[in-house]
Motif scaffolding. Structure first.
Motif, mmCIF file in Angstrom:
data_model
loop_
_atom_site.group_PDB
_atom_site.id
_atom_site.type_symbol
_atom_site.label_atom_id
_atom_site.label_comp_id
_atom_site.label_asym_id
_atom_site.label_seq_id
_atom_site.Cartn_x
_atom_site.Cartn_y
_atom_site.Cartn_z
ATOM 1 N N GLY A 149 -0.419 -2.084 -6.922
ATOM 2 C CA GLY A 149 -0.987 -0.593 -6.451
ATOM 3 C C GLY A 149 -0.622 -0.404 -5.280
ATOM 4 O O GLY A 149 0.074 -1.280 -4.228
ATOM 5 N N VAL A 150 -1.233 0.692 -4.620
ATOM 6 C CA VAL A 150 -1.057 1.380 -3.304
ATOM 7 C C VAL A 150 -2.327 1.433 -2.552
ATOM 8 O O VAL A 150 -3.215 1.743 -3.007
ATOM 9 C CB VAL A 150 -0.419 2.961 -3.668
ATOM 10 C CG1 VAL A 150 -0.103 3.451 -2.216
ATOM 11 C CG2 VAL A 150 1.062 2.696 -4.276
ATOM 12 N N VAL A 151 -2.425 0.694 -1.421
ATOM 13 C CA VAL A 151 -3.446 0.876 -0.615
ATOM 14 C C VAL A 151 -3.468 2.125 0.142
ATOM 15 O O VAL A 151 -2.482 2.818 0.688
ATOM 16 C CB VAL A 151 -3.270 -0.292 0.490
ATOM 17 C CG1 VAL A 151 -4.526 -0.237 1.442
ATOM 18 C CG2 VAL A 151 -3.137 -1.691 -0.087
ATOM 19 N N ASP A 152 -4.504 2.762 0.367
ATOM 20 C CA ASP A 152 -5.029 4.089 1.061
ATOM 21 C C ASP A 152 -4.988 3.566 2.333
ATOM 22 O O ASP A 152 -5.967 2.927 2.837
ATOM 23 C CB ASP A 152 -6.353 4.596 0.374
ATOM 24 C CG ASP A 152 -6.826 5.739 0.985
ATOM 25 O OD1 ASP A 152 -5.987 6.350 1.969
ATOM 26 O OD2 ASP A 152 -7.672 6.535 0.435
ATOM 27 N N ARG A 153 -3.962 3.912 3.309
ATOM 28 C CA ARG A 153 -3.959 3.775 4.448
ATOM 29 C C ARG A 153 -5.279 4.536 5.406
ATOM 30 O O ARG A 153 -5.627 4.019 6.292
ATOM 31 C CB ARG A 153 -2.705 4.079 5.199
ATOM 32 C CG ARG A 153 -1.356 3.376 4.809
ATOM 33 C CD ARG A 153 -0.187 4.063 5.289
ATOM 34 N NE ARG A 153 1.129 3.108 4.700
ATOM 35 C CZ ARG A 153 1.368 2.025 5.343
ATOM 36 N NH1 ARG A 153 0.989 1.566 6.407
ATOM 37 N NH2 ARG A 153 2.762 1.371 4.741
#
Length: 600
Positions: A149-153
């Protein structure tokens, strides 16, 4: 795959409260009480993700924490939750759900071309490749492709996660029949009880499998027992996972809130722990056993009875035990054409009307490009199918017991490891302890209480009793085709055999060399099949090979839940000297020294 929502049924959903969300940009309709997974199945969505290494199409396999395939990024007003398990996340109106490890979508992933290079990317290829001329030339690209998944920076917590310390006499983990019997017994003896379960509705298998307790249907007995516990002041926590069992019997719980609030972390210190954590259905080994449309048989029954979802219309069930016949019968009664392929020569329990049963046969391969279209039997027979359900036996969920340094013993009768010697302050009950029939399961709940039980007898099973009759059905060395052992990490039977040839014959070395059991599901569906194959490849018994070490957390826990209020001054409180006011009046310039503000 032709899954669909039935017009009636589904004890967990409220059809008067429709909802919708998007998945990879496509609208998905559902009802309150759905999980993301059940709503996706009801919409007929076969491909929900891509595998980690080869980017093969993957569909929903299970219905709970054991799910290896259906990981999603979930965006809502509270931000993004990466790598959420679709089978455990409640569907809510307005969610934006995206598949992970896919570009741009799971259905059309441009990186699927990697599967064509699979022969060049076996287990541990990264140890042997890209060494020349310099690993660092390849490292940035490989690292950018890794992960799911992609982390919300830009994520920032809108609310602080609560953390609660709690003491009780008896903590029961698992609200299935064994756990409920234990909780009711402890409460009747006058002890304070905390009952936790990772599902929204207590009951375990009694929510979707047949059972009768003390003359009442299983679900009715569950509701009555839970109501008595709550009315007596005992704590019943649903949507709550016991993820760690630490020193001095400290148990850590993570509680999910369905209204979108941050999770709550509980630290519970009980005098007695009862582990009624159940068992997980195992996959069956055959070529292409990772195709979308291949599900756990028990998961299919759960989706049918809990969510009113029929997972297919032309269903084949592959099994080595009796537990697959109830799903087969229920699906046939719901309108599906069902064929049971039972590898046992004598077959299983008496098949009911509407089911075709083939005894002494096994699945050799599943066929289809992006979903199951047919299956090939070991005698060369081909069967058309839009869904293939598998039941390879049951693996007791011993993770918390092992975290407490509990020893395991091999059971030939169950083809699984079960808890061996007792641990002080901890009892095990139900399927995790190796029980099969409902009578044994209910009795084990009271027995697990030790000295905390009540005088009244245990609840009695008054209906049809369950049987198992399992025979071993393990992956075989040198099997034809690609037989998948670990779905999420893309570990095949050939990878395990390669590890054995290269002398990685310790289970811990096998785990690290092949990444077997190292994915976010922590090998819940793959470990035992992998260990059995290693045993066969090295000429050892499974009991001699042993099992890998289980460590916390049992399932992933949000960092915000672990952190709680510990941020800013709550994380590093300012320590002030009694003379600070005098120092400031004298023009002192302050700096931090060992956590104390002192004049520099």
């Amino acid at each position: 795959m032709s899954a669909s929502r039935l017009a009636n049924g589904g004890c967990d959903i409220d059809r008067a409260r429709p909802l919708s969300f998007t998945f990879d940009g496509t609208r998905v309709d559902g009802f309150a009480g759905d999980t993301i997974a059940s709503a996706l199945l009801a919409s007929g969505r076969a491909i929900v993700g891509r595998s980690f290494k080869y980017h093969r199409p993957r569909g929903i396999w299970g219905s709970g924490v054991e799910e290896p395939n259906a990981l999603v990024d979930v965006e809502s007003a509270g931000g993004r939750a990466p790598n959420a398990r679709a089978t455990t996340v409640p569907a809510r109106d307005g969610l934006t759900v995206k598949s992970v490890n896919a570009s741009p979508t799971a259905l059309a992933d441009r990186n699927a071309v990697l599967d064509r290079l699979a022969r060049f990317l076996p287990a541990a290829f990264y140890y042997k490749t890209f060494m020349w001329p310099d690993w660092h030339l390849f490292e940035p690209r490989i690292r950018s492709m890794a992960g799911l998944g992609v982390v919300d920076r830009n994520w920032k917590p809108r609310h602080v996660s609560d953390q609660i310390n709690h003491h009780c006499d008896v903590l029961v983990v698992g609200a299935g029949p064994a756990g409920l019997a234990a909780a009711a017994g402890a409460a009747a003896a006058g002890h304070s009880v905390v009952l936790v379960d990772d599902r929204t509705h207590p009951g375990g298998s009694l929510r979707h499998r047949a059972g009768e307790v003390d003359g009442a249907k299983g679900a009715a007995w569950v509701d009555a027992t839970v109501a008595r516990l709550k009315s007596s002041g005992h704590l019943v926590l649903s949507d709550t996972t016991a993820f760690g069992l630490y020193d001095h019997n400290l148990v850590a719980l993570n509680q999910l809130h369905r209204d979108g609030r941050p999770d709550t972390l509980w630290r519970v210190r009980p005098r007695r722990i009862v582990l009624a954590t159940g068992a997980i259905e195992r996959p069956v080994p055959f070529a292409n056993n990772d195709l979308p449309g291949i599900l756990s048989a028990d998961a299919a029954l759960s989706y049918l009875r809990r969510h009113g979802v029929l997972v297919g219309r032309q269903i084949v069930v592959a099994t080595n035990n009796d537990s697959a016949y109830e799903p087969a019968s229920a699906l046939a009664a719901a309108g599906a054409s069902v064929t049971v392929v039972d590898c046992r020569r004598e077959g299983g329990v008496q098949a009911k009307s509407g089911i075709r049963a083939l005894a002494g046969r096994a699945i050799a391969a599943a066929r289809g490009r992006n979903a199951v279209q047919s299956v090939l039997l070991d005698d060369g027979t081909a069967l058309a199918a839009d869904c293939l359900l598998v039941s390879g036996g049951w693996t007791p969920t011993v993770h918390l017991f092992s975290q407490a340094k509990g020893k395991l013993a091999w059971s030939d009768q169950l083809s699984a490891f079960i808890p061996a010697e007792a641990i002080e302050g901890i009892g095990v009950a139900g399927a995790v302890a190796g029980t099969v029939s409902l009578s044994e399961t209910l009795a084990s709940g009271l027995a697990a209480l030790g000295g905390f039980g009540s005088a009244p007898p245990a609840p009695r099973s008054t209906g049809e009793e369950r049987t198992l009759g399992v025979v071993s059905l393990w992956p075989k060395p040198k099997a034809k085709g690609r037989v998948w052992i670990d779905y999420q990490s893309d570990v095949t039977a050939k990878d395990v055999e390669l590890a054995a040839r290269e002398n990685f014959v310790s289970v811990e070395h096998l785990k690290r060399y092949t990444t077997l059991g190292m994915a976010t599901d922590q090998g819940k569906t793959s470990n035992l099949n992998g260990l059995a194959l290693l045993a066969a490849a090295t000429g050892r018994a499974i009991s001699d090979v042993g099992i890998t070490t289980y460590r916390p957390p049992f399932t992933p826990v949000p960092f915000a839940s672990l952190a709680g209020a510990r941020r800013g001054s709550m994380h590093a409180p300012v320590r002030r000297l009694p003379l600070e006011a005098n120092h400031r009046a004298a023009g002192g310039v302050f700096q931090e020294y060992g956590g104390w503000l002192r004049p520099a």
